[in-house]
Scaffold this motif. Sequence first.
Motif, PDB file in Angstrom:
ATOM      1  N   VAL A 151      52.653  45.740  82.586  1.00 29.02           N
ATOM      2  CA  VAL A 151      52.228  44.341  82.768  1.00 29.02           C
ATOM      3  C   VAL A 151      51.195  43.955  81.754  1.00 29.02           C
ATOM      4  O   VAL A 151      50.610  44.496  81.021  1.00 29.02           O
ATOM      5  N   ARG A 208      52.894  48.920  86.646  1.00 26.40           N
ATOM      6  CA  ARG A 208      51.513  48.447  86.436  1.00 26.40           C
ATOM      7  C   ARG A 208      51.111  48.547  84.969  1.00 26.40           C
ATOM      8  O   ARG A 208      50.443  47.669  84.443  1.00 26.40           O
ATOM      9  N   LEU A 209      51.519  49.616  84.306  1.00 28.39           N
ATOM     10  CA  LEU A 209      51.157  49.800  82.903  1.00 28.39           C
ATOM     11  C   LEU A 209      51.899  48.833  81.978  1.00 28.39           C
ATOM     12  O   LEU A 209      51.372  48.474  80.919  1.00 28.39           O
ATOM     13  N   GLN A 239      56.105  52.680  90.333  1.00 25.35           N
ATOM     14  CA  GLN A 239      55.059  51.686  90.549  1.00 25.35           C
ATOM     15  C   GLN A 239      53.976  51.776  89.472  1.00 25.35           C
ATOM     16  O   GLN A 239      53.514  50.760  88.949  1.00 25.35           O
ATOM     17  N   GLU A 240      53.584  52.988  89.120  1.00 22.33           N
ATOM     18  CA  GLU A 240      52.569  53.159  88.081  1.00 22.33           C
ATOM     19  C   GLU A 240      53.088  52.656  86.737  1.00 22.33           C
ATOM     20  O   GLU A 240      52.377  51.994  85.979  1.00 22.33           O
TER      21      GLU A 240
END
Length: 71
Positions: A71, A68-69, A64-65
């Motif tokens: 995007v 996010r990075l 998930q992290e």
Amino acid sequence: MIGKGVRTNMKKTANSLKRPDGDKRMAVLRLELDYELATLYEAMMENDEEKKKECKRRLEKLRQELMRLQV
């Protein structure tokens, strides 16, 4: 099997690379993903259900992290 010394060194390396900079964090995430995958493999070989669940939980958080990075 991954020794405790190797785990400690990998964690220290990953922690020392952690920076607010996104590119550096992505590099650290890749190291952490590799570590967790190796740990999951070890748990699978040991047939340790609890360890497998914990690894999968951590892998999901790392995924998930990373998403996010990117995007």
